[in-house]
Motif scaffolding. Sequence first.
Motif, PDB file in Angstrom:
ATOM      1  N   PHE A   1       0.840  -1.197   0.000  1.00 26.19           N
ATOM      2  CA  PHE A   1       0.000   0.000   0.000  1.00 26.19           C
ATOM      3  C   PHE A   1       0.882   1.257   0.000  1.00 26.19           C
ATOM      4  O   PHE A   1       0.641   2.213  -0.739  1.00 26.19           O
ATOM      5  CB  PHE A   1      -0.904  -0.031   1.233  1.00 26.19           C
ATOM      6  CG  PHE A   1      -1.940   1.054   1.271  1.00 26.19           C
ATOM      7  CD1 PHE A   1      -2.919   1.127   0.298  1.00 26.19           C
ATOM      8  CD2 PHE A   1      -1.959   1.979   2.300  1.00 26.19           C
ATOM      9  CE1 PHE A   1      -3.894   2.106   0.345  1.00 26.19           C
ATOM     10  CE2 PHE A   1      -2.929   2.961   2.360  1.00 26.19           C
ATOM     11  CZ  PHE A   1      -3.908   3.030   1.377  1.00 26.19           C
ATOM     12  N   GLU A   2       1.924   1.209   0.813  1.00 23.42           N
ATOM     13  CA  GLU A   2       2.830   2.355   0.898  1.00 23.42           C
ATOM     14  C   GLU A   2       3.557   2.568  -0.430  1.00 23.42           C
ATOM     15  O   GLU A   2       3.656   3.696  -0.929  1.00 23.42           O
ATOM     16  CB  GLU A   2       3.834   2.104   2.022  1.00 23.42           C
ATOM     17  CG  GLU A   2       4.596   3.344   2.433  1.00 23.42           C
ATOM     18  CD  GLU A   2       5.428   3.099   3.670  1.00 23.42           C
ATOM     19  OE1 GLU A   2       5.048   2.286   4.515  1.00 23.42           O
ATOM     20  OE2 GLU A   2       6.489   3.737   3.761  1.00 23.42           O
ATOM     21  N   GLU A   3       4.039   1.473  -1.024  1.00 23.96           N
ATOM     22  CA  GLU A   3       4.703   1.595  -2.326  1.00 23.96           C
ATOM     23  C   GLU A   3       3.731   2.126  -3.383  1.00 23.96           C
ATOM     24  O   GLU A   3       4.110   2.906  -4.255  1.00 23.96           O
ATOM     25  CB  GLU A   3       5.268   0.238  -2.764  1.00 23.96           C
ATOM     26  CG  GLU A   3       6.428  -0.265  -1.926  1.00 23.96           C
ATOM     27  CD  GLU A   3       7.685   0.562  -2.111  1.00 23.96           C
ATOM     28  OE1 GLU A   3       7.829   1.190  -3.177  1.00 23.96           O
ATOM     29  OE2 GLU A   3       8.515   0.600  -1.191  1.00 23.96           O
ATOM     30  N   HIS A   4       2.505   1.707  -3.287  1.00 24.57           N
ATOM     31  CA  HIS A   4       1.471   2.183  -4.204  1.00 24.57           C
ATOM     32  C   HIS A   4       1.341   3.708  -4.123  1.00 24.57           C
ATOM     33  O   HIS A   4       1.259   4.414  -5.126  1.00 24.57           O
ATOM     34  CB  HIS A   4       0.143   1.508  -3.834  1.00 24.57           C
ATOM     35  CG  HIS A   4      -1.022   1.934  -4.659  1.00 24.57           C
ATOM     36  ND1 HIS A   4      -2.322   1.726  -4.263  1.00 24.57           N
ATOM     37  CD2 HIS A   4      -1.113   2.564  -5.845  1.00 24.57           C
ATOM     38  CE1 HIS A   4      -3.139   2.196  -5.184  1.00 24.57           C
ATOM     39  NE2 HIS A   4      -2.430   2.713  -6.146  1.00 24.57           N
ATOM     40  N   ILE A   5       1.362   4.217  -2.920  1.00 19.85           N
ATOM     41  CA  ILE A   5       1.251   5.668  -2.734  1.00 19.85           C
ATOM     42  C   ILE A   5       2.450   6.374  -3.371  1.00 19.85           C
ATOM     43  O   ILE A   5       2.302   7.359  -4.095  1.00 19.85           O
ATOM     44  CB  ILE A   5       1.150   6.005  -1.235  1.00 19.85           C
ATOM     45  CG1 ILE A   5      -0.196   5.503  -0.700  1.00 19.85           C
ATOM     46  CG2 ILE A   5       1.305   7.510  -0.987  1.00 19.85           C
ATOM     47  CD1 ILE A   5      -0.276   5.451   0.801  1.00 19.85           C
ATOM     48  N   TYR A   6       3.639   5.830  -3.124  1.00 20.24           N
ATOM     49  CA  TYR A   6       4.819   6.477  -3.695  1.00 20.24           C
ATOM     50  C   TYR A   6       4.790   6.428  -5.223  1.00 20.24           C
ATOM     51  O   TYR A   6       5.121   7.399  -5.898  1.00 20.24           O
ATOM     52  CB  TYR A   6       6.095   5.824  -3.157  1.00 20.24           C
ATOM     53  CG  TYR A   6       6.237   5.932  -1.659  1.00 20.24           C
ATOM     54  CD1 TYR A   6       5.816   7.077  -0.982  1.00 20.24           C
ATOM     55  CD2 TYR A   6       6.764   4.901  -0.899  1.00 20.24           C
ATOM     56  CE1 TYR A   6       5.930   7.183   0.381  1.00 20.24           C
ATOM     57  CE2 TYR A   6       6.883   5.002   0.476  1.00 20.24           C
ATOM     58  CZ  TYR A   6       6.462   6.142   1.114  1.00 20.24           C
ATOM     59  OH  TYR A   6       6.565   6.247   2.468  1.00 20.24           O
ATOM     60  N   PHE A   7       4.375   5.276  -5.769  1.00 18.87           N
ATOM     61  CA  PHE A   7       4.283   5.168  -7.216  1.00 18.87           C
ATOM     62  C   PHE A   7       3.293   6.177  -7.787  1.00 18.87           C
ATOM     63  O   PHE A   7       3.476   6.707  -8.880  1.00 18.87           O
ATOM     64  CB  PHE A   7       3.835   3.764  -7.628  1.00 18.87           C
ATOM     65  CG  PHE A   7       4.921   2.741  -7.550  1.00 18.87           C
ATOM     66  CD1 PHE A   7       6.104   2.917  -8.241  1.00 18.87           C
ATOM     67  CD2 PHE A   7       4.754   1.604  -6.803  1.00 18.87           C
ATOM     68  CE1 PHE A   7       7.106   1.969  -8.175  1.00 18.87           C
ATOM     69  CE2 PHE A   7       5.748   0.652  -6.727  1.00 18.87           C
ATOM     70  CZ  PHE A   7       6.925   0.834  -7.410  1.00 18.87           C
ATOM     71  N   SER A   8       2.214   6.402  -7.042  1.00 17.72           N
ATOM     72  CA  SER A   8       1.162   7.283  -7.549  1.00 17.72           C
ATOM     73  C   SER A   8       1.504   8.758  -7.413  1.00 17.72           C
ATOM     74  O   SER A   8       0.999   9.582  -8.172  1.00 17.72           O
ATOM     75  CB  SER A   8      -0.151   7.023  -6.803  1.00 17.72           C
ATOM     76  OG  SER A   8      -0.570   5.699  -7.011  1.00 17.72           O
ATOM     77  N   LYS A   9       2.332   9.099  -6.430  1.00 16.13           N
ATOM     78  CA  LYS A   9       2.567  10.506  -6.123  1.00 16.13           C
ATOM     79  C   LYS A   9       3.964  10.996  -6.455  1.00 16.13           C
ATOM     80  O   LYS A   9       4.256  12.180  -6.299  1.00 16.13           O
ATOM     81  CB  LYS A   9       2.284  10.754  -4.624  1.00 16.13           C
ATOM     82  CG  LYS A   9       0.862  10.418  -4.214  1.00 16.13           C
ATOM     83  CD  LYS A   9      -0.127  11.290  -4.959  1.00 16.13           C
ATOM     84  CE  LYS A   9      -1.535  10.804  -4.821  1.00 16.13           C
ATOM     85  NZ  LYS A   9      -2.481  11.543  -5.690  1.00 16.13           N
ATOM     86  N   GLU A  10       4.833  10.084  -6.862  1.00 17.82           N
ATOM     87  CA  GLU A  10       6.203  10.481  -7.164  1.00 17.82           C
ATOM     88  C   GLU A  10       6.536  10.068  -8.600  1.00 17.82           C
ATOM     89  O   GLU A  10       5.930   9.151  -9.140  1.00 17.82           O
ATOM     90  CB  GLU A  10       7.170   9.839  -6.156  1.00 17.82           C
ATOM     91  CG  GLU A  10       6.899  10.353  -4.735  1.00 17.82           C
ATOM     92  CD  GLU A  10       7.677   9.620  -3.647  1.00 17.82           C
ATOM     93  OE1 GLU A  10       8.318   8.596  -3.949  1.00 17.82           O
ATOM     94  OE2 GLU A  10       7.616  10.091  -2.488  1.00 17.82           O
ATOM     95  N   GLY A  11       7.498  10.734  -9.192  1.00 19.48           N
ATOM     96  CA  GLY A  11       7.749  10.553 -10.622  1.00 19.48           C
ATOM     97  C   GLY A  11       8.674   9.416 -10.978  1.00 19.48           C
ATOM     98  O   GLY A  11       8.905   9.147 -12.146  1.00 19.48           O
ATOM     99  N   THR A  12       9.225   8.720  -9.979  1.00 19.01           N
ATOM    100  CA  THR A  12      10.168   7.651 -10.261  1.00 19.01           C
ATOM    101  C   THR A  12       9.696   6.373  -9.593  1.00 19.01           C
ATOM    102  O   THR A  12       8.802   6.394  -8.760  1.00 19.01           O
ATOM    103  CB  THR A  12      11.566   7.994  -9.731  1.00 19.01           C
ATOM    104  OG1 THR A  12      11.521   8.014  -8.306  1.00 19.01           O
ATOM    105  CG2 THR A  12      12.018   9.351 -10.245  1.00 19.01           C
ATOM    106  N   LYS A  13      10.320   5.277  -9.959  1.00 17.91           N
ATOM    107  CA  LYS A  13       9.976   4.025  -9.294  1.00 17.91           C
ATOM    108  C   LYS A  13      11.162   3.090  -9.333  1.00 17.91           C
ATOM    109  O   LYS A  13      11.891   3.044 -10.316  1.00 17.91           O
ATOM    110  CB  LYS A  13       8.768   3.370  -9.941  1.00 17.91           C
ATOM    111  CG  LYS A  13       8.820   3.276 -11.448  1.00 17.91           C
ATOM    112  CD  LYS A  13       7.502   2.795 -11.991  1.00 17.91           C
ATOM    113  CE  LYS A  13       7.404   3.087 -13.468  1.00 17.91           C
ATOM    114  NZ  LYS A  13       6.119   2.743 -14.044  1.00 17.91           N
TER     115      LYS A  13
END
Lengths: 381, 70
Positions: free
Chosen positions: B45-57
Amino acid sequence: MQLNKLSIVASTILLAHQAYAEDFVRVQYLQYNENDNRVDVIAPSLEVNKDFGTDYTLNVKLVGDTVSGASPTYIDTSSGASAYNRGVVSNPENINKQNIDFEEDRAFASVGLTTRFENRDELTLSYSKSYESDYDSNTFSLNYLMWVDESKNRSFDITTTYQDNTILIKECDPFNYACSKSDAISGASSEQDSSLGHVQLGLTQIIDESSLAKVSIFYATEEGYLSNQYYNIVRNGNIVEAEQKPDERSSYGFGLKYFKNFGDLTTKLGYGYYSDDWEMDAHTLTIDNYYEVNTALTLGFGLRYYTQSEAEFYSNNPNFFTTQTIASMDDKMSDFDAMTYKLSFAYIQNEKLSYDLGINYYDQSTDLSATYFSAGVKYKF
Amino acid sequence: MKYIIATVMLFTLSGCVKDVSPWQKDIHAKAVMQEGDMNGLNQRFEEHIYFSKEGTKGGGSVSGGGCGCN
């Protein structure tokens, strides 16, 4: 809705690690709320892990998201709040960044099977699917974990992933580059594709009885429709049109982690580096601490710092874009920092039943902040 | 690959790596010593948030094995 299209599927690509051999069912409630009444997400989830003998482990996850709220982009506000209000605007003062309302349900499922060989090396095959009304994603992943020494203190692993995405542009218009001329005139829907290939190599080394270190490198390539159909740009100060990101992206990076146990306290340090050919670089620093109050209760507290540079085709200036084909005003492509503050509790009631609770606060140097919360129950059988 | 080779060499040549026997791995078998937090769904869930709100992965993740207990 594709506004948040980077789905949970994406996260499964990068979280491959050793399958934990135990039988359990976990039920989780997850909630995410952004400031300024922007995005709200409610995501109940279920995970089942089942061993078959000592050589096979099956893992199944199901997640259902309800996403609602509003997301900001530039529109012609004289025509109402819709991302489709594109075109030449006679009065540029009517072009403003405004929240676009949306609501979307999303379903996610994954299944993974781990096989252990005689030497205890592991092969995990997994498939996951994420579905929204305008976004369909299928991911196939293969992970091989190889123990290097007899004591199993060192392991290498390789993970390869392929993801295929279908994006539905529901209402075409002449100011969306992805639509054909006929679809743009009729307002018909248009289907676009994108794909992702990802390879990751990792090494885990146990250092002594209470510490270990991990290092990994990855390379990823994406191609196809990588834009967000709901995000607009402003051209020449008076034209609103759909953004256009490049249709290819290659990235690489590495990650380092160090875990150390100090009796009741366990500390995990992490660093990640990312770079791509959109000229974006990112650094991520993490520290997570877990304090075992007693055999039943564990408290967790952590920090994450993230910083990224700006994509070469990004600007937040409505007068910046003139003749550029590749152009985006998506804030995700901007230069920003972010902090996450994490607090968690885990309680083991007995051999079979345990509970956990997590509260997190996320704060970007853009105007975005969010609180997210989780509560779960795990039952071992 | 060069990072991995360099890290193996660093660990090995520096002499900081002990040969830990299986019966000495009780700490490594603890839930708090596993990858991610104590709940895999939370981490996703946390990674999902970062993927959705940040430009890199991808930069922040590390894969790999753990205690070798399976």
